[in-house]
Design a protein around this motif. Sequence first.
Motif, PDB file in Angstrom:
ATOM      1  N   LEU A   1      -6.888  75.923  56.673  1.00 33.12           N
ATOM      2  CA  LEU A   1      -7.491  74.708  57.235  1.00 33.12           C
ATOM      3  C   LEU A   1      -8.465  74.094  56.233  1.00 33.12           C
ATOM      4  O   LEU A   1      -8.456  72.876  56.017  1.00 33.12           O
ATOM      5  N   LYS A   2      -9.280  74.914  55.600  1.00 33.72           N
ATOM      6  CA  LYS A   2     -10.226  74.410  54.605  1.00 33.72           C
ATOM      7  C   LYS A   2      -9.479  73.744  53.445  1.00 33.72           C
ATOM      8  O   LYS A   2      -9.889  72.684  52.956  1.00 33.72           O
ATOM      9  N   HIS A   3      -8.374  74.337  53.016  1.00 35.42           N
ATOM     10  CA  HIS A   3      -7.554  73.764  51.942  1.00 35.42           C
ATOM     11  C   HIS A   3      -6.977  72.407  52.379  1.00 35.42           C
ATOM     12  O   HIS A   3      -7.080  71.421  51.639  1.00 35.42           O
ATOM     13  N   LEU A   4      -6.394  72.365  53.559  1.00 35.37           N
ATOM     14  CA  LEU A   4      -5.845  71.115  54.100  1.00 35.37           C
ATOM     15  C   LEU A   4      -6.928  70.047  54.195  1.00 35.37           C
ATOM     16  O   LEU A   4      -6.739  68.913  53.739  1.00 35.37           O
ATOM     17  N   GLN A   5      -8.065  70.398  54.756  1.00 31.51           N
ATOM     18  CA  GLN A   5      -9.134  69.416  54.936  1.00 31.51           C
ATOM     19  C   GLN A   5      -9.760  69.016  53.602  1.00 31.51           C
ATOM     20  O   GLN A   5     -10.247  67.891  53.466  1.00 31.51           O
ATOM     21  N   GLY A   6      -9.734  69.889  52.619  1.00 31.60           N
ATOM     22  CA  GLY A   6     -10.188  69.509  51.282  1.00 31.60           C
ATOM     23  C   GLY A   6      -9.316  68.403  50.713  1.00 31.60           C
ATOM     24  O   GLY A   6      -9.817  67.437  50.128  1.00 31.60           O
ATOM     25  N   HIS A   7      -8.009  68.536  50.889  1.00 27.55           N
ATOM     26  CA  HIS A   7      -7.099  67.477  50.442  1.00 27.55           C
ATOM     27  C   HIS A   7      -7.328  66.197  51.235  1.00 27.55           C
ATOM     28  O   HIS A   7      -7.327  65.100  50.676  1.00 27.55           O
ATOM     29  N   ARG A   8      -7.525  66.323  52.522  1.00 27.20           N
ATOM     30  CA  ARG A   8      -7.766  65.133  53.350  1.00 27.20           C
ATOM     31  C   ARG A   8      -9.058  64.430  52.922  1.00 27.20           C
ATOM     32  O   ARG A   8      -9.115  63.203  52.894  1.00 27.20           O
ATOM     33  N   ASN A   9     -10.072  65.198  52.579  1.00 27.60           N
ATOM     34  CA  ASN A   9     -11.327  64.615  52.108  1.00 27.60           C
ATOM     35  C   ASN A   9     -11.119  63.840  50.813  1.00 27.60           C
ATOM     36  O   ASN A   9     -11.641  62.732  50.644  1.00 27.60           O
TER      37      ASN A   9
ATOM     38  N   PHE B   1       2.988  68.856  54.952  1.00 26.46           N
ATOM     39  CA  PHE B   1       1.904  67.882  55.190  1.00 26.46           C
ATOM     40  C   PHE B   1       1.037  67.777  53.937  1.00 26.46           C
ATOM     41  O   PHE B   1       0.680  66.681  53.504  1.00 26.46           O
ATOM     42  N   ILE B   2       0.668  68.927  53.383  1.00 27.52           N
ATOM     43  CA  ILE B   2      -0.212  68.962  52.208  1.00 27.52           C
ATOM     44  C   ILE B   2       0.504  68.380  50.984  1.00 27.52           C
ATOM     45  O   ILE B   2      -0.047  67.529  50.286  1.00 27.52           O
ATOM     46  N   ASP B   3       1.725  68.842  50.733  1.00 29.13           N
ATOM     47  CA  ASP B   3       2.479  68.368  49.561  1.00 29.13           C
ATOM     48  C   ASP B   3       2.719  66.863  49.621  1.00 29.13           C
ATOM     49  O   ASP B   3       2.584  66.159  48.608  1.00 29.13           O
ATOM     50  N   ASN B   4       3.079  66.364  50.782  1.00 27.86           N
ATOM     51  CA  ASN B   4       3.339  64.935  50.945  1.00 27.86           C
ATOM     52  C   ASN B   4       2.065  64.126  50.694  1.00 27.86           C
ATOM     53  O   ASN B   4       2.105  63.077  50.045  1.00 27.86           O
ATOM     54  N   GLU B   5       0.950  64.629  51.187  1.00 26.72           N
ATOM     55  CA  GLU B   5      -0.317  63.926  50.961  1.00 26.72           C
ATOM     56  C   GLU B   5      -0.681  63.900  49.481  1.00 26.72           C
ATOM     57  O   GLU B   5      -1.111  62.869  48.960  1.00 26.72           O
ATOM     58  N   ILE B   6      -0.490  65.030  48.789  1.00 20.80           N
ATOM     59  CA  ILE B   6      -0.769  65.069  47.353  1.00 20.80           C
ATOM     60  C   ILE B   6       0.113  64.066  46.618  1.00 20.80           C
ATOM     61  O   ILE B   6      -0.352  63.331  45.740  1.00 20.80           O
ATOM     62  N   HIS B   7       1.375  64.021  46.974  1.00 21.60           N
ATOM     63  CA  HIS B   7       2.334  63.095  46.353  1.00 21.60           C
ATOM     64  C   HIS B   7       1.859  61.643  46.498  1.00 21.60           C
ATOM     65  O   HIS B   7       1.775  60.907  45.518  1.00 21.60           O
ATOM     66  N   HIS B   8       1.536  61.254  47.729  1.00 19.57           N
ATOM     67  CA  HIS B   8       1.123  59.861  47.944  1.00 19.57           C
ATOM     68  C   HIS B   8      -0.250  59.571  47.345  1.00 19.57           C
ATOM     69  O   HIS B   8      -0.486  58.479  46.840  1.00 19.57           O
TER      70      HIS B   8
ATOM     71  N   ILE C   1      -9.725  50.959  38.092  1.00 18.01           N
ATOM     72  CA  ILE C   1     -10.670  51.753  38.883  1.00 18.01           C
ATOM     73  C   ILE C   1     -10.394  53.233  38.629  1.00 18.01           C
ATOM     74  O   ILE C   1      -9.256  53.692  38.718  1.00 18.01           O
ATOM     75  N   GLU C   2     -11.434  53.973  38.313  1.00 13.80           N
ATOM     76  CA  GLU C   2     -11.314  55.414  38.108  1.00 13.80           C
ATOM     77  C   GLU C   2     -11.181  56.097  39.470  1.00 13.80           C
ATOM     78  O   GLU C   2     -12.054  55.964  40.329  1.00 13.80           O
ATOM     79  N   PRO C   3     -10.093  56.840  39.704  1.00 17.01           N
ATOM     80  CA  PRO C   3      -9.957  57.537  40.987  1.00 17.01           C
ATOM     81  C   PRO C   3     -10.912  58.719  41.070  1.00 17.01           C
ATOM     82  O   PRO C   3     -11.440  59.167  40.047  1.00 17.01           O
ATOM     83  N   PRO C   4     -11.119  59.230  42.275  1.00 17.19           N
ATOM     84  CA  PRO C   4     -11.961  60.422  42.394  1.00 17.19           C
ATOM     85  C   PRO C   4     -11.362  61.589  41.617  1.00 17.19           C
ATOM     86  O   PRO C   4     -10.150  61.641  41.427  1.00 17.19           O
ATOM     87  N   ALA C   5     -12.192  62.505  41.182  1.00 18.12           N
ATOM     88  CA  ALA C   5     -11.700  63.679  40.458  1.00 18.12           C
ATOM     89  C   ALA C   5     -10.820  64.497  41.399  1.00 18.12           C
ATOM     90  O   ALA C   5     -11.246  64.878  42.487  1.00 18.12           O
ATOM     91  N   PHE C   6      -9.576  64.761  40.977  1.00 19.99           N
ATOM     92  CA  PHE C   6      -8.610  65.421  41.853  1.00 19.99           C
ATOM     93  C   PHE C   6      -9.023  66.840  42.231  1.00 19.99           C
ATOM     94  O   PHE C   6      -8.580  67.373  43.252  1.00 19.99           O
ATOM     95  N   TYR C   7      -9.872  67.458  41.448  1.00 21.47           N
ATOM     96  CA  TYR C   7     -10.257  68.845  41.701  1.00 21.47           C
ATOM     97  C   TYR C   7     -11.507  68.949  42.575  1.00 21.47           C
ATOM     98  O   TYR C   7     -11.915  70.053  42.934  1.00 21.47           O
ATOM     99  N   GLU C   8     -12.094  67.824  42.931  1.00 23.29           N
ATOM    100  CA  GLU C   8     -13.282  67.854  43.804  1.00 23.29           C
ATOM    101  C   GLU C   8     -12.849  67.599  45.233  1.00 23.29           C
ATOM    102  O   GLU C   8     -12.765  66.480  45.686  1.00 23.29           O
ATOM    103  N   ARG C   9     -12.560  68.683  45.899  1.00 26.30           N
ATOM    104  CA  ARG C   9     -12.113  68.586  47.281  1.00 26.30           C
ATOM    105  C   ARG C   9     -13.188  69.051  48.210  1.00 26.30           C
ATOM    106  O   ARG C   9     -13.196  68.909  49.337  1.00 26.30           O
TER     107      ARG C   9
END
Length: 162
Positions: free
Chosen positions: A18-26, A134-141, A154-162
Amino acid sequence: MNATANKTAQVISSEELLKHLQGHRNLTRRTIEAFPEKEFFSHSIGGMRTFAEMTMELLGIAGPGIQEIVSGKSAPLEEHVEHGNSKEKILQLWDGATEQINTLWPQITTERFQENILLFEMYEGTVISSIFYFIDNEIHHRGQGFVYLRSLGIEPPAFYER
């Protein structure tokens, strides 16, 4: 170890997933925030959908998908939400889905992750494979959104800061 024990063996806990999923959502939420309002709904490259359209797909999957997993009741995938071309409305819907996931998640037992389901009346798999999707699809988009942001200067957020 017997077959049943093998099916429920864990690498990470439900709470960690859940923490991993919500990190991606954040991170995706911060990506939405980075878009200028107009471009969120209008900018695309090479005929791809706008990031708003991709976000609506993500909204149609995560919260409703977890609801299906918990309830056992499958419903068609709905990727269109009324947003009035308001990024703020999309963010409100995103936050609502985040809370829905947090509320429903504890109802998924460890054993349930290995059960077969039919998600959105058409996608067969296990609960865990569906959540990974759900997670993979979100990362893709989100990656597509990063490209859009960079094309707008525009500089996107750092991908590793979840």
